[in-house]
Design a protein around this motif. Structure first.
Motif, PDB file in Angstrom:
ATOM      1  N   UNK A   1     -18.996 -15.123  83.854  1.00 24.64           N
ATOM      2  CA  UNK A   1     -19.557 -14.929  82.515  1.00 24.64           C
ATOM      3  C   UNK A   1     -19.513 -13.459  82.111  1.00 24.64           C
ATOM      4  N   UNK A   2     -19.843 -12.571  83.047  1.00 23.17           N
ATOM      5  CA  UNK A   2     -19.766 -11.135  82.761  1.00 23.17           C
ATOM      6  C   UNK A   2     -18.335 -10.746  82.415  1.00 23.17           C
ATOM      7  N   UNK A   3     -17.382 -11.257  83.186  1.00 22.15           N
ATOM      8  CA  UNK A   3     -15.974 -10.959  82.914  1.00 22.15           C
ATOM      9  C   UNK A   3     -15.586 -11.384  81.501  1.00 22.15           C
ATOM     10  N   UNK A   4     -16.082 -12.528  81.086  1.00 17.83           N
ATOM     11  CA  UNK A   4     -15.726 -13.057  79.768  1.00 17.83           C
ATOM     12  C   UNK A   4     -16.290 -12.218  78.630  1.00 17.83           C
ATOM     13  N   UNK A   5     -17.292 -11.413  78.936  1.00 19.71           N
ATOM     14  CA  UNK A   5     -17.934 -10.597  77.905  1.00 19.71           C
ATOM     15  C   UNK A   5     -17.431  -9.157  77.889  1.00 19.71           C
ATOM     16  N   UNK A   6     -16.659  -8.782  78.905  1.00 19.53           N
ATOM     17  CA  UNK A   6     -16.197  -7.398  78.984  1.00 19.53           C
ATOM     18  C   UNK A   6     -15.084  -7.138  77.978  1.00 19.53           C
ATOM     19  N   UNK A   7     -15.057  -5.949  77.391  1.00 18.11           N
ATOM     20  CA  UNK A   7     -13.926  -5.578  76.532  1.00 18.11           C
ATOM     21  C   UNK A   7     -12.621  -5.624  77.320  1.00 18.11           C
ATOM     22  N   UNK A   8     -11.533  -5.850  76.638  1.00 15.96           N
ATOM     23  CA  UNK A   8     -10.240  -6.018  77.302  1.00 15.96           C
ATOM     24  C   UNK A   8      -9.871  -4.819  78.169  1.00 15.96           C
ATOM     25  N   UNK A   9     -10.215  -3.618  77.722  1.00 15.01           N
ATOM     26  CA  UNK A   9      -9.792  -2.413  78.434  1.00 15.01           C
ATOM     27  C   UNK A   9     -10.822  -1.928  79.458  1.00 15.01           C
TER      28      UNK A   9
ATOM     29  N   UNK B   1      -8.851 -10.907  87.292  1.00 10.09           N
ATOM     30  CA  UNK B   1      -9.645 -10.870  88.523  1.00 10.09           C
ATOM     31  C   UNK B   1      -9.233 -11.998  89.467  1.00 10.09           C
ATOM     32  N   UNK B   2      -8.801 -13.129  88.922  1.00  9.52           N
ATOM     33  CA  UNK B   2      -8.244 -14.178  89.781  1.00  9.52           C
ATOM     34  C   UNK B   2      -7.050 -13.631  90.559  1.00  9.52           C
TER      35      UNK B   2
ATOM     36  N   UNK C   1     -11.393  -1.839  82.549  1.00 10.90           N
ATOM     37  CA  UNK C   1     -10.779  -2.088  83.854  1.00 10.90           C
ATOM     38  C   UNK C   1     -11.686  -1.718  85.020  1.00 10.90           C
ATOM     39  N   UNK C   2     -12.510  -0.700  84.858  1.00 11.88           N
ATOM     40  CA  UNK C   2     -13.299  -0.225  85.992  1.00 11.88           C
ATOM     41  C   UNK C   2     -14.291  -1.278  86.467  1.00 11.88           C
ATOM     42  N   UNK C   3     -14.931  -1.985  85.537  1.00 11.99           N
ATOM     43  CA  UNK C   3     -15.872  -3.025  85.939  1.00 11.99           C
ATOM     44  C   UNK C   3     -15.142  -4.235  86.508  1.00 11.99           C
ATOM     45  N   UNK C   4     -13.970  -4.545  85.960  1.00 10.40           N
ATOM     46  CA  UNK C   4     -13.182  -5.638  86.546  1.00 10.40           C
ATOM     47  C   UNK C   4     -12.742  -5.285  87.967  1.00 10.40           C
ATOM     48  N   UNK C   5     -12.408  -4.032  88.181  1.00  6.16           N
ATOM     49  CA  UNK C   5     -12.034  -3.612  89.535  1.00  6.16           C
ATOM     50  C   UNK C   5     -13.220  -3.728  90.479  1.00  6.16           C
TER      51      UNK C   5
END
Length: 377
Positions: free
Chosen positions: A204-212, A286-287, A214-218
């Motif tokens: 759910x957090x991933x779905x709410x993050x802005x496209x760019x 992230x997958x 990257x640091x939180x996705x990492x």
């Protein structure tokens, strides 16, 4: 109570005498041989901050608390954590945020459960509220999650109600254990928390993050890789991977989940076009990096990514927007240096079959001449 007496004294004598007489006494007591004296300081320093100048609060008083969170007595460290919570709203600015955050992470990893519990329930919310910025909140929570992972893993082992621990190989879960769990033979709340609450919340957090972002996705990818390292490849294959495959709209084997959990997992599959695009933009990266990017999944990642790129380039079935979203996921995967060769080899393989293929594939080519293996599912 002695701590209340100190506060009353500070209120009566005023700012100057509190700073020149009372606080020096507190500083001397933090190394006292009796823990009762150190506890008195830990219990009162947060409230004393209201009776001194702002610049003293985030200097001397914060230094006192910093010393006390290292104390040998659990009760002192717990009181220090609670008083740091009281201290934060009194700071004149955010200059000490990094130091406070370091203290919070130190307390989260405290060997005492009582200290950790107080930190999570009282101090962490206070730090997040004090920090104010939404991105900081997510970042701090993700870092806390990483810090707590060893504890979660150990609790999962300790609370497994199966009578034999033969299913454990070192720190890894074998395939048989989730299978027994899915049969309803185990009451395992910690195991359920991970796939019923933790991983869905991350999606759910991933779905709410802005496209760019990257640091939180990492950071989320790194956490998932750490989970797989601790819980083992079987756990990754039969628990984490199915959750993320469903979240991006792919088929997955859910047989390792209890029947009560399976409908909730299936409900997270994107249905409308907008949800599908969000999944491709936000969850797919992230997958690839945090789930299929696990070292032992190299072949599976290669196959999945190859099929993904070929299918995204098929203009008869995919829009240009979808293709661009997929390429963005590949770009994110390339932020992890260990995957550079894999991505290059896949692109080179496709290019050898079709020399005109590129990341801006032309609309007239449906790429049916390039063999596509079955996708993961």
């Amino acid at each position: 109570m002695a701590s209340q007496a100190c506060v009353t004294l500070a209120r009566n004598v005023g700012e100057m005498r509190t700073e020149t007489e009372l606080l020096p006494q507190c500083w001397e007591q933090i190394s006292h041989m009796y823990e009762e004296c150190r506890l008195l300081v830990a219990q009162s320093c947060g409230e004393l901050a209201g009776f001194v100048r702002p610049e003293i609060r985030d200097s001397l008083i914060l230094s006192i608390v910093q010393q006390l969170i290292e104390d040998s007595a659990t009760v002192v460290r717990e009181a220090a954590a609670r008083n740091l919570d009281l201290l934060l709203p009194l700071f004149p600015n955010m200059d000490k945020y990094i130091k406070v955050e370091e203290m919070m992470f130190h307390l989260v990893c405290d060997p005492s459960g009582a200290v950790v519990d107080t930190t999570i329930k009282e101090l962490v919310p206070a730090v997040l509220k004090w920090g104010e910025r939404e991105r900081w909140t997510v970042d701090v929570l993700l870092r806390l999650l990483m810090q707590l992972l060893p504890i979660v893993h150990q609790i999962a082992i300790d609370t497994c109600s199966y009578p034999s621990f033969s299913e454990f190989t070192g720190t890894f879960f074998s395939l048989q254990l989730p299978q027994k769990y899915s049969d309803g033979r185990l009451d395992w709340p910690t195991f359920e928390w991970l796939h019923d609450d933790c991983f869905p919340s991350l999606i759910q957090i991933l779905s709410l993050l802005p496209q760019k972002e990257d640091s939180l996705r990492k950071r989320i990818s790194s956490f998932l890789l750490a989970v797989s390292t601790r819980f083992g490849e079987d756990y990754l294959t039969h628990i984490i991977l199915p959750l993320f495959l469903v979240a991006v709209g792919d088929n997955a084997d859910l047989s390792s989940f209890r029947s009560t959990s399976q409908p909730k997992i299936k409900a997270r599959r994107p249905i409308i076009a907008m949800d599908a695009r969000i999944a491709t933009l936000c969850v797919l990266p992230v997958l690839l990096a945090g789930v299929l990017g696990f070292p032992n999944k190299h072949e599976l990642l290669t196959e999945y990514l190859r099929n993904l790129l070929i299918q995204s380039a098929d203009k008869t079935t995919q829009s240009a927007i979808h293709s661009a979203d997929v390429y963005n996921s590949v770009r994110f995967l390339c932020l992890f240096e260990e995957h550079h060769n894999l991505v290059f080899n896949i692109l080179w393989e496709i290019r050898k079959v079709d020399p005109i293929w590129d990341m801006e594939a032309d609309e007239g080519d449906n790429y049916t001449h390039i063999p596509v293996r079955n996708r993961v599912g």
